[in-house]
Design an enzyme around this catalytic site. Structure first.
Site, PDB file in Angstrom:
ATOM      1  N   ASP A 215     112.760  46.382  70.081  1.00 17.22           N
ATOM      2  CA  ASP A 215     111.975  45.192  69.736  1.00 17.22           C
ATOM      3  C   ASP A 215     111.728  45.211  68.220  1.00 17.22           C
ATOM      4  OD1 ASP A 215     109.657  43.162  71.139  1.00 17.22           O
ATOM      5  OD2 ASP A 215     109.182  43.948  69.134  1.00 17.22           O
ATOM      6  N   ILE A 216     111.888  44.045  67.597  1.00 17.17           N
ATOM      7  CA  ILE A 216     111.707  43.974  66.147  1.00 17.17           C
ATOM      8  C   ILE A 216     110.226  44.133  65.804  1.00 17.17           C
ATOM      9  CG2 ILE A 216     112.092  42.558  64.086  1.00 17.17           C
ATOM     10  CD1 ILE A 216     114.339  41.151  65.649  1.00 17.17           C
ATOM     11  N   ASN A 223     108.580  35.809  60.606  1.00 22.19           N
ATOM     12  CA  ASN A 223     108.874  34.388  60.860  1.00 22.19           C
ATOM     13  C   ASN A 223     107.885  33.490  60.120  1.00 22.19           C
ATOM     14  OD1 ASN A 223     111.118  33.892  62.565  1.00 22.19           O
ATOM     15  ND2 ASN A 223     110.016  34.834  64.253  1.00 22.19           N
ATOM     16  N   GLU A 258     113.113  38.446  70.857  1.00 24.04           N
ATOM     17  CA  GLU A 258     113.432  39.424  69.793  1.00 24.04           C
ATOM     18  C   GLU A 258     113.579  40.820  70.383  1.00 24.04           C
ATOM     19  OE1 GLU A 258     110.188  41.010  67.947  1.00 24.04           O
ATOM     20  OE2 GLU A 258     109.099  40.619  69.793  1.00 24.04           O
TER      21      GLU A 258
HETATM   22  P1  GH3 Z   1     105.418  43.928  67.165  1.00 23.21           P
HETATM   23  O1  GH3 Z   1     105.796  44.752  66.009  1.00 23.21           O
HETATM   24  O2  GH3 Z   1     104.205  44.477  67.818  1.00 23.21           O
HETATM   25  O3  GH3 Z   1     106.550  43.718  68.118  1.00 23.21           O
HETATM   26  O4  GH3 Z   1     104.990  42.492  66.605  1.00 23.21           O
HETATM   27  P2  GH3 Z   1     105.762  41.127  66.684  1.00 23.21           P
HETATM   28  O5  GH3 Z   1     105.178  40.215  65.694  1.00 23.21           O
HETATM   29  O6  GH3 Z   1     107.222  41.364  66.574  1.00 23.21           O
HETATM   30  O7  GH3 Z   1     105.508  40.707  68.189  1.00 23.21           O
HETATM   31  P3  GH3 Z   1     105.137  39.373  68.888  1.00 23.21           P
HETATM   32  O8  GH3 Z   1     105.534  39.539  70.301  1.00 23.21           O
HETATM   33  O9  GH3 Z   1     103.709  39.008  68.594  1.00 23.21           O
HETATM   34  O10 GH3 Z   1     106.038  38.256  68.224  1.00 23.21           O
HETATM   35  C1  GH3 Z   1     107.335  38.054  68.565  1.00 23.21           C
HETATM   36  C2  GH3 Z   1     107.816  36.885  67.742  1.00 23.21           C
HETATM   37  O11 GH3 Z   1     109.230  36.746  67.861  1.00 23.21           O
HETATM   38  C3  GH3 Z   1     107.297  35.552  68.186  1.00 23.21           C
HETATM   39  C4  GH3 Z   1     108.353  34.560  67.806  1.00 23.21           C
HETATM   40  O12 GH3 Z   1     107.951  33.891  66.652  1.00 23.21           O
HETATM   41  C5  GH3 Z   1     109.545  35.427  67.464  1.00 23.21           C
HETATM   42  N1  GH3 Z   1     110.760  34.998  68.147  1.00 23.21           N
HETATM   43  C6  GH3 Z   1     111.068  35.112  69.441  1.00 23.21           C
HETATM   44  N2  GH3 Z   1     112.290  34.553  69.667  1.00 23.21           N
HETATM   45  C7  GH3 Z   1     112.755  34.096  68.485  1.00 23.21           C
HETATM   46  C8  GH3 Z   1     113.953  33.419  68.062  1.00 23.21           C
HETATM   47  O13 GH3 Z   1     114.853  33.121  68.843  1.00 23.21           O
HETATM   48  N3  GH3 Z   1     114.075  33.118  66.733  1.00 23.21           N
HETATM   49  C9  GH3 Z   1     113.094  33.439  65.850  1.00 23.21           C
HETATM   50  N4  GH3 Z   1     113.277  33.134  64.557  1.00 23.21           N
HETATM   51  N5  GH3 Z   1     111.961  34.037  66.216  1.00 23.21           N
HETATM   52  C10 GH3 Z   1     111.793  34.372  67.517  1.00 23.21           C
HETATM   53 MG    MG Z   2     108.405  41.354  71.171  1.00 30.25          MG
HETATM   54 MG    MG Z   3     108.237  42.478  68.006  1.00 31.22          MG
END
Ligand code: GH3
Ligand code: MG
Ligand code: MG
Length: 356
Positions: A215-216, A223, A258
Site C-alpha cells: 500500500d502506498i 494526491n 492504491e
Molecule cells: P497510509 O500511508 O496510511 O496508507 O495513508 P494513505 O493516505 O495512503 O491512505 P488512505 O487510505 O487514507 O488514502 C488512500 C488514497 O488513495 C485515497 C485516494 O485519494 C487515493 N486513491 C485511491 N485510488 C486512486 C486512484 O486510482 N488514483 C489516484 N490518483 N488516487 C487514488
Molecule cells: Mg490504502
Molecule cells: Mg496508503
C-alpha cells in the site's frame, strides 16, 4: 487511515476523486459529468483518461461539447454492448453454418437420388443412345455436386475466418475485463481466481507459497498536494516496480485503489520478504517529476505485509494475515516490510488504562 480494500471503500475513493475533479474544474455536478469523472478515477478506460488529459493539457478546461463527446464516445458504448455484439455475431455465424450443413445434406441426398435414378436407367438402357443419356445425367449430377461443394468450401473458409476474428475479439474483451487499464497489471477479479488456483496447487504439491500486500504511504496527502493525475502516475510507477521484481508464475495485481498484491507460488516466507524488499526499494529510489513542468515531486514509499500459506488457509484468511502485517508496517513507521514471523505483526493488545 482505513485502507480502501473492500468494494465500499474503493468506490467511495473513486467517488471522492470524481467530485473533487468536478469542483476543481467548476463543472456542473450532473450525473453525466459525475459518470465521466468516476470512470476517469477508476482508470478502467485508458482512452477516456488520455483524451481528458490531452484536452486539459491543451485547453486547461473541458467544454460542454468536449464532455458530450467523451460521454458518447467512451461511456455509452460500453463493454457489455461489445460483448452482446460479439455474442450475436457468434449466433449468426452458427446459424449460417447450420443452414449450410442443411443445404449440403440436401444436395447430397439429391445426388444420391440421381445416382439411384441413373442406375435404374442403366438397367433399362438398350442402346448407345440410352447409355449416353444416362452418362449425361451422371455428369450433370456430378458437376452440380462439384459446384455445390465449391460453394460450401468457400463459405466454410469465410466462416472459419469470421470465427477466428470473433475468437480474437472475445479474447480481447476477456483480457480487458481482467486487466487494470491504468497500470496494465491484472485486476482483482483475475487475481482472486489465480490465487484460488495457486493455493490449491500449493496444497496438493505441498509447496510453500507466500502473499504480499503493498500500500502506498500517505498517498492521500500526495494526491491532495499534486493532484490525482500525478497520483495516477505514481500508481503506474509502483506497478512498474512490482512488475520488474516478480517473475514466472508469480501473480501481481492492482487489488484496490492504491493497493497491490502479489501471490508467490513455490516461495518461502524468507524469499518473499526479499522480493518485497526489492519492490519497496525500487519504489523509494525513483525520483518523481511532473512531466508537464519538470517540477521535482520527491519520492513516494510503500509499506508491505507478507504472509505465508498455512494448510488451513482460505484465500480470505491468507489475505487477511498479509493485510495485518501491512497495518503493522504502517504502525511501525511505513516504508518497510513486515512478515507474520516478525514480533511487530503480533495483534495489538490494548494497554491497561493507568489509574492514578
Ligand atoms: P497510509 O500511508 O496510511 O496508507 O495513508 P494513505 O493516505 O495512503 O491512505 P488512505 O487510505 O487514507 O488514502 C488512500 C488514497 O488513495 C485515497 C485516494 O485519494 C487515493 N486513491 C485511491 N485510488 C486512486 C486512484 O486510482 N488514483 C489516484 N490518483 N488516487 C487514488
Ligand atoms: Mg490504502
Ligand atoms: Mg496508503
Amino acid at each position: 487511515m482505513p485502507v480502501p480494500r473492500d468494494e465500499h471503500a474503493r468506490t467511495l475513493a473513486f467517488a471522492d476523486i470524481a467530485l473533487s475533479q468536478i469542483k476543481a474544474l467548476a463543472q456542473p455536478a450532473t450525473p453525466r459529468n459525475f459518470e465521466i469523472w468516476y470512470n476517469y478515477a477508476t482508470g478502467y478506460n485508458p482512452a477516456l483518461n488520455q483524451l481528458i488529459n490531452q484536452t486539459l493539457e491543451q485547453k486547461g478546461a473541458l467544454s460542454e461539447a468536449d464532455l458530450d463527446h467523451i460521454y458518447t464516445t467512451y461511456i455509452t458504448p460500453n463493454r457489455t454492448e461489445r460483448i452482446d455484439t460479439v455474442n450475436s455475431r457468434v449466433l449468426d455465424e452458427i446459424k449460417q453454418v447450420l443452414d449450410m450443413i442443411d443445404a449440403a445434406a440436401g444436395s447430397a441426398t439429391d445426388y444420391s437420388a440421381s445416382l439411384a435414378d441413373a442406375s435404374a436407367r442403366l438397367d433399362g438402357a438398350r442402346d448407345g443412345e440410352g447409355l449416353r443419356a444416362v452418362i449425361e445425367l451422371l455428369v450433370k449430377g456430378a458437376r452440380e455436386m462439384e459446384a455445390n461443394n465449391k460453394k460450401l468450401e468457400a463459405r466454410l473458409s469465410a466462416s472459419k475466418q469470421e470465427i477466428e476474428q470473433l475468437q480474437q475479439n472475445l479474447h480481447a474483451v476477456r483480457t480487458e475485463s481482467l486487466t487494470d487499464p491504468l497500470t496494465t497489471l491484472s485486476n482483482r477479479k483475475f487475481f482472486d481466481a489465480a490465487l484460488d488456483k495457486a493455493m490449491a496447487e500449493a496444497k496438493t504439491t505441498n509447496q510453500p507459497m507466500a502473499l504480499l500486500m503493498a500500500d502506498i504511504d500517505h498517498f492521500k496527502t500526495f494526491n491532495d498536494k499534486f493532484g490525482h493525475l500525478t497520483g495516477d502516475q505514481v500508481l503506474r510507477l509502483v506497478a512498474v516496480s512490482v512488475k520488474q521484481n516478480v517473475k514466472g508464475q508469480d501473480v501481481a495485481a492492482r487489488y484496490g485503489g492504491e493497493e497491490f498484491v502479489v501471490a508467490l507460488p513455490n516461495t518461502t516466507l524468507q524469499s518473499a520478504i526479499t522480493v518485497a524488499d526489492h519492490i519497496r526499494r525500487a519504489v523509494m529510489t525513483k525520483e518523481l517529476m511532473k512531466r508537464s513542468t519538470g517540477e521535482r515531486l520527491g519520492r513516494v514509499t510503500i509499506s508491505i505485509g507478507v504472509a505465508n500459506l498455512r494448510p488451513s488457509d482460505t484465500a480470505q484468511s491468507l489475505i487477511e494475515r498479509a493485510d495485518m502485517c501491512l497495518y503493522a508496517a504502517k504502525r511501525n513507521g511505513r516504508n518497510r516490510v513486515i512478515c507474520e514471523a516478525d514480533p511487530e505483526a503480533a495483534p495489538q493488545t490494548a494497554k491497561p488504562a493507568r489509574v492514578a
